[in-house]
Design an enzyme around this catalytic site. Sequence first.
Site: not given
Length: 216
Positions: A110, A112, A139, A148
Site C-alpha cells: 500500500n 500512504h 510511504s 497503515d
Amino acid sequence: MPTPCDVVVLLSGTGSNLQALIDSTQGGDNPARIRAVISNRADAYGLQRARDAGIEARVLDHKGFEGREAFDTALMALIDEFSPKLVVLAGFMRILSADFVRHYQGRLLNIHPSLLPKYKGLHTHQRALDAGDREHGCSVHFVTEELDGGPLVVQAVVAVELADTAQSLAQRVHGQEHQIYPLAMRWFAEGRLSLGEQGAILDGQPLPASGHLIRP
C-alpha cells in the site's frame, strides 16, 4: 529477462499511481507485469487507464454484498483468477478484513500520503500543516492487520514550505508517490524485496523501521 511477476492493482479512484506503475513497466526490462486492475467503483477513471494500456479491468461493487467479509471473499476469488505474486493497493478506499490481509501476507503493498507512523488515516496533508511540520512525504509499506501500520519499505521526504496549502503540499507528495511506488513494485518483482518476521527485507538485509528513506 527475469520471470515475469504478475501483479493485480486495486483502486477506487482516478488511478494516478496506477498510471505511474503502468508507465514504469513500459521499458521492457521491468519484470513486473500488471495482469488486472480491479475497482469497487464502476466510475473509477483508473479502469479506463487500465483499458487504454491493454490491461484487463474488472469491477466488483461492494454495495452488492452483505458486509465486508462477504465482499472480501468475493474479491479474493476474483484476484486469484489472475494468480498474482503481488497485490498493489493504489487508492483502494476500503478497509480490508483480517482474512483478506492474511491471505496475501507478504505480497500486499500500500502507499500512504504521510511519513508513517505519522498521520495514519485521512487528511494527512492538512494534519501535517496544522502540526507545523517542516517535513512531510509518503510511504510504501507491506499491509498488515493494523491500518497503515505494516512494515515500511520506502519513504520519500518533501519539505513543507511556508506558503503551502493542503492542495499544494498534496501535489508535491503525489509526485513523490509516482516515484517510490514503481520502485517498490520493481524491487518486489526482481526478488529483492520481501517481508520477514521482523519487517521488510531488501537485498537480504533488514530495512530500518523507517524503510529506505529518500530525501530531496
